[in-house]
Structure formats: structure tokens, C-alpha cells
Design a protein around this motif. Sequence first.
Motif, PDB file in Angstrom:
ATOM      1  N   ASN A 101      -2.861   9.125  -1.555  1.00 60.68           N
ATOM      2  CA  ASN A 101      -3.727   7.984  -1.915  1.00 60.68           C
ATOM      3  C   ASN A 101      -3.908   7.613  -3.291  1.00 60.68           C
ATOM      4  O   ASN A 101      -4.032   6.680  -3.803  1.00 60.68           O
ATOM      5  CB  ASN A 101      -5.305   8.328  -1.523  1.00 60.68           C
ATOM      6  N   ASP A 102      -4.116   8.791  -4.357  1.00 61.03           N
ATOM      7  CA  ASP A 102      -4.323   8.369  -5.321  1.00 61.03           C
ATOM      8  C   ASP A 102      -3.150   8.958  -6.340  1.00 61.03           C
ATOM      9  O   ASP A 102      -3.113   8.788  -7.840  1.00 61.03           O
ATOM     10  CB  ASP A 102      -5.537   9.397  -5.888  1.00 61.03           C
TER      11      ASP A 102
ATOM     12  N   GLU B 137      -0.974  -1.947  -4.310  1.00 57.18           N
ATOM     13  CA  GLU B 137      -2.407  -2.110  -3.693  1.00 57.18           C
ATOM     14  C   GLU B 137      -3.077  -0.727  -3.226  1.00 57.18           C
ATOM     15  O   GLU B 137      -2.484   0.354  -2.783  1.00 57.18           O
ATOM     16  CB  GLU B 137      -2.570  -2.957  -2.661  1.00 57.18           C
ATOM     17  N   HIS B 138      -4.323  -0.797  -3.296  1.00 53.60           N
ATOM     18  CA  HIS B 138      -4.870   0.263  -2.873  1.00 53.60           C
ATOM     19  C   HIS B 138      -5.822   0.007  -1.760  1.00 53.60           C
ATOM     20  O   HIS B 138      -6.618  -0.842  -1.678  1.00 53.60           O
ATOM     21  CB  HIS B 138      -5.881   1.036  -3.889  1.00 53.60           C
ATOM     22  N   GLN B 139      -5.706   0.711  -0.693  1.00 51.77           N
ATOM     23  CA  GLN B 139      -6.441   0.472   0.596  1.00 51.77           C
ATOM     24  C   GLN B 139      -7.849   0.528   0.429  1.00 51.77           C
ATOM     25  O   GLN B 139      -8.418   1.521  -0.351  1.00 51.77           O
ATOM     26  CB  GLN B 139      -5.939   1.347   1.681  1.00 51.77           C
TER      27      GLN B 139
ATOM     28  N   ILE C 137       0.732  -1.184  -0.067  1.00 48.47           N
ATOM     29  CA  ILE C 137      -0.069  -0.041   0.001  1.00 48.47           C
ATOM     30  C   ILE C 137       0.900   1.226  -0.105  1.00 48.47           C
ATOM     31  O   ILE C 137       0.553   2.335  -0.875  1.00 48.47           O
ATOM     32  CB  ILE C 137      -0.871  -0.034   1.257  1.00 48.47           C
TER      33      ILE C 137
ATOM     34  N   PRO D  99      -0.280   7.252  -8.448  1.00 44.71           N
ATOM     35  CA  PRO D  99       0.243   6.004  -9.032  1.00 44.71           C
ATOM     36  C   PRO D  99       1.668   5.340  -8.589  1.00 44.71           C
ATOM     37  O   PRO D  99       2.392   6.519  -8.354  1.00 44.71           O
ATOM     38  CB  PRO D  99       0.187   5.970 -10.607  1.00 44.71           C
TER      39      PRO D  99
ATOM     40  N   GLY E 179       1.933   1.554  -3.444  1.00 41.81           N
ATOM     41  CA  GLY E 179       1.320   2.032  -4.315  1.00 41.81           C
ATOM     42  C   GLY E 179       0.701   0.834  -5.297  1.00 41.81           C
ATOM     43  O   GLY E 179      -0.034   1.044  -6.159  1.00 41.81           O
TER      44      GLY E 179
END
Lengths: 350, 263
Positions: free
Chosen positions: A70-71, A55-57, A50, A73, A53
Amino acid sequence: MKDNLIRLENISMSYGEKQVLKSINLDVRDKEFITFLGPSGCGKTTTLRIIGGFEHQTSGNVYFDGQLINDVPPHKRQLNTVFQKYALFTHLNVYDNIAFGLRISKTPEHEIKERVQKMLSMVNLSGYEKRAVTSLSGGEQQRIAIARALVNHPRVLLLDEPLGALDLKLRKEMQTELKAIQQALGITFIFVTHDQEEALTMSDTVVVMKGGKIQQIGTPIGIYNEPVNAFVADFIGESNIIDGIMNEDYVCTFGGKTFDCTDCGFAKNEPVDVVIRPEDFRMVMPREEIICGIVENIVFKGVHYEMHVKSGEITYLVHSTIPEVVGTFVGLEVEPFDIHIMKKSQPEEN
Amino acid sequence: MKKKLSPLSIIYSCLIFVFLYAPIAVLIIYSFNASKSRGTWGGFSLKWYAELFSNSDIMSALVTTLTIAVISAAVSVVIGTAAAVGIYYSKRRTKALLTSAANIPMLNADIVTGISLLLLFTFLKIDLGYITILLAHITFNIPYVILSVMPKLRQLDKNAYEAAIDLGATPLRAFFSVIIPEISPGIVTGAILAFTMSIDDFVISFFTTGGGVSTLSIEIYTMAKRGIKPEINALSAIMFLVVMTLLIIVNVRSSNAEKKREQ
């Protein structure tokens, strides 16, 4: 905090029904060597992925240097990864593998050359430029993977069980080497392992995880000496975990005997886990106030002997540099500050 | 490991190979027969080969066959590789389902594939001819490409793509500068296999052709209906050699790759 580089805020992760991370909160300081330690399936690799980047939580926030990422890449994050099986590009030679990231960032060729040479000499593989990566040994491939990541001057290096495939001796060498590299370059290392000794050897901070939750965060010494629960105590080194009762503050009972201890704040007569490290027992002449038992077996472990001492229903694991004959009746002495009292671990809710 | 073979097993193996290759050997020998009769040996001659190359029908069929083989191999390599990558990176159940779905057309009888394609083209009102043969060949070649690319994807480090992304490559760049080069041996094998399958095909071409367009195999079939001429022997001998050479290349490549992996 000023020197916080990465912050995880309430990170949860589910694959369909299965929840693999439960509300992880963590701060990673700049330039520290932090290790996620836990048994397989505890969520340590998922947490690392995570941050990378990959995997996305499901919920929660990741901050990098104060910015919400968060966003963002993975190819735009200022960090690089060393993967478990190295993931070298087999169609490229050693030089082109290391130069891969620099070519993408359009670094001039003469600078690439200089930086690749510098990395190769740092990992002690100068002269390997033209070699095919498939012709290298596991340890050499490992070093190339590290060089390929570090040549890009990342602020953080993520390492996903990178030493897992190496033999014991090579592993010890790489542990020392990795720590030296981290200190020389002064960058943050986030390291994932299930090997507690590895974690204790290299880390500034150890994060012990189990079942998708953080159990304890602390320095290696702090975690070893003051484990917060029976799981951590058992996972970090060996421990005797005994059912006991907290009679009142600073007094506990286990194995039918009552002892002074240094813990307080429990309810009167609360059932607790009593944790004692095997090396904290001293073998003495049997006497009334202490635990006494019969030596059941003895195994030579190099520096010390490992013995099992049976006393009533309970068998204690004892480490001692002085051997005792099997069948001898001995007493086990333990100092009050070596008796660690822990709340009974709650059954895992699922 | 060297094992001494017993004489019996040597004889047995020889018999099998004689049985398998005798007809082709006879065909090749007779392609050099100066006599037109099939029963008698009239001495060595290359005249059937000469006649073959001066026959304009055969030469135009040869051009058709080769262009269809090259174009269909190229197109099916692109589609098949993309499909293989897509299948490989899909979820486990989807993957199993798609893999079998991609394999079935290879096991399907050619005649079924041929007739169903013919029906489809007629239904869509596409005029039968060069284009329909080409489309048919692309269709039956795709599974062979997928079959050759898949093992290379399986050998690929599962983090190779992520490693490229991690080093700053965009997903598109990671695909073209890491995934494609890493699986290129499989792609080349797939291309050769597709080319061979295309040259080799008769039944499907026969059902999907029209407007006087012939591939070599169709040409041979048409000529044979009027009685076997010795130049057909010559043509068949050449086709056999081409296909065999290509298959040997494919096999040598894959056994080399295996040796390399074992090291």
C-alpha cells in the motif's frame, strides 16, 4: 495460493463524492496474461493505476508477492508500465529512452548497451538507436515504449490501452506480437482495454468490469460461453437478451413459446433474462413449437450474414452463413444448452 | 499555398510598415549625422557612437542595465518555471484561478506597477537603488516566464512524469531529468523574453530607482531633459537593435517549434 503474484483485497476508490471502484477483490497469478475489460468509466484504468502506485486507493490492500505494498511509492515497485500515449521522452533518442531505467539503477554502460540491443531486436527495431522518438510512427513508438519498460526485467508489465491509437491492421499485428513477447519472457502482463475482441484474443484471464465492480472473472472461452449476466453477455460479443420466465427447473418461456433449457435453481415463475448468441440460432422451416418470424433485413458481414428476424414484439439478431430473402417467414431453432438463463440484473445502486 | 497579392494590398501593407518604422528609421539615420543640428544633414559620421562609448555616465548605466537584465532574467526563470509547473499540476479550478492571477500583472499599466512597488519598498523601509530595481524587474518578469513555459507543459505527455517514476526515478530526479529537459525550449524563450523586457523597461525602473543608480532608459530620459543630444540617437538606435534582435530570436524559435510539431 503459491503462484499468486498480486492480490487486491477490498479495493475501493472515491474521488470526492464519486465512487469509482467498489470493493474490488482479485488475484493475479504469476506469468499470466490478464485483461481488465469494460466500457469507459468502469474503473479498469484506475485499478491498473492503483497496482502501479500512481493512485492510492481510498480503502483496501494491495499485496505483491505476499508483501503489503500500500505505501510503497511507484518508483520502488517491481513493475513497469506502458502508457496509453506511450509517454516517451522526446528530448532523448531511442537508445537513451530505453536506457533510462537502467541508468537510474546504475547498470554498467556495457551491460546497458547489450540489453538495449537485445530489446530493440525483440521489438524488431534494430538500428533505430540514434533516431529521434518524434520521427517514429505510432506503431514504432509503441514498440519503443514496450522495450523501455521490459528492459528493466520487471516481474509485471502494466499496459493501459496501449493499442488504442493504432489502426486496425497494426493493432492485430501488435496483439499477436505482445502475446508472443509475454510467453517468451514468461512475465505477468496486466492489460487494460475496452475492446472485447482484443481481450479474447490475447488473455489467459479476462476480468469484465462495469460501474466500478468486477462482473466476471474467467478464461476467454468461459466468459464467452457462460456469461454470468446480461451485461457480460452483451459486452462480450453480440447477444439477444430477451425477457423470459423460468417456469420450473430446466423449463423456460420466452417469446410466447416454452423451451427446455439446462439451468435450474430459480424460483417458480421467476422473471429472468434469456440470453442467446446470434450464431446459436438455426434457420429452419417454420413450425409450431419454435419461434417463427419474418426476415426484416440482411447484411453481409464477410464470413456470415447478419439478419434481423421479427417475431411479434421481439426482433432477434441471427447470424447465418446461408442468406435468406427479406420478407421470408422462417423458424428459429435453438439447442437447450445454447439458452442461457440469467437473473434479472439489479438496477445499479448509487 | 501561394497566393498572388493584388497591387493594392501590397501598397497598403507598405504604408503600414512605413508608418510603423519611419520614426525609428529617422532616428537611426540621424545617429550617423555629422551635424549637431537636427534639421540639416552634415554627412555620415560615427562620432556620436564614439562619444557615447566615452561617456562614463552612459557606460555605467549600460553596466547596470545589463547586469539587472541578466540577474532578473535568471531569477525569474527559476521562480517562473517552478510556478508554471505548480500551476500546471494543480486542480482544474485552482489552475484557472492561478493562471489569470499570473497574467494580470502583464496587463497592468507600468505606472501602476511602478508606483505600487515604490510604495511597498518605502513601506518596508528598503533603500531605493540597485536592489529595488532588480526586485522590481524580477517581479514583472515572472509572468512572462510562466507564459512561455505553460504551452510546453501542455504539450508534454501527461504521463511523462509518471513514466519516469515508473522506471525507478525518484520524484526529484523525474523532475530534473525529464520535466525540465522536455520544457527547456519554453524556459529559454522565457529567459530571452524576460531579458528583453528588463532592458526595455523605463517606467517601473524610474519609480523604483534611487541613490543615483540609472539604467540606460533612465539615463536617456535625464539627458533628454537637457535637450536631445545626437549621442542619444546613437544610444537609442543600439537599444532598438538589441531588443529587436532578441524578439526576432524568440519568434523564430516559436515558429520553428510549431513547424516541428506539425510534422
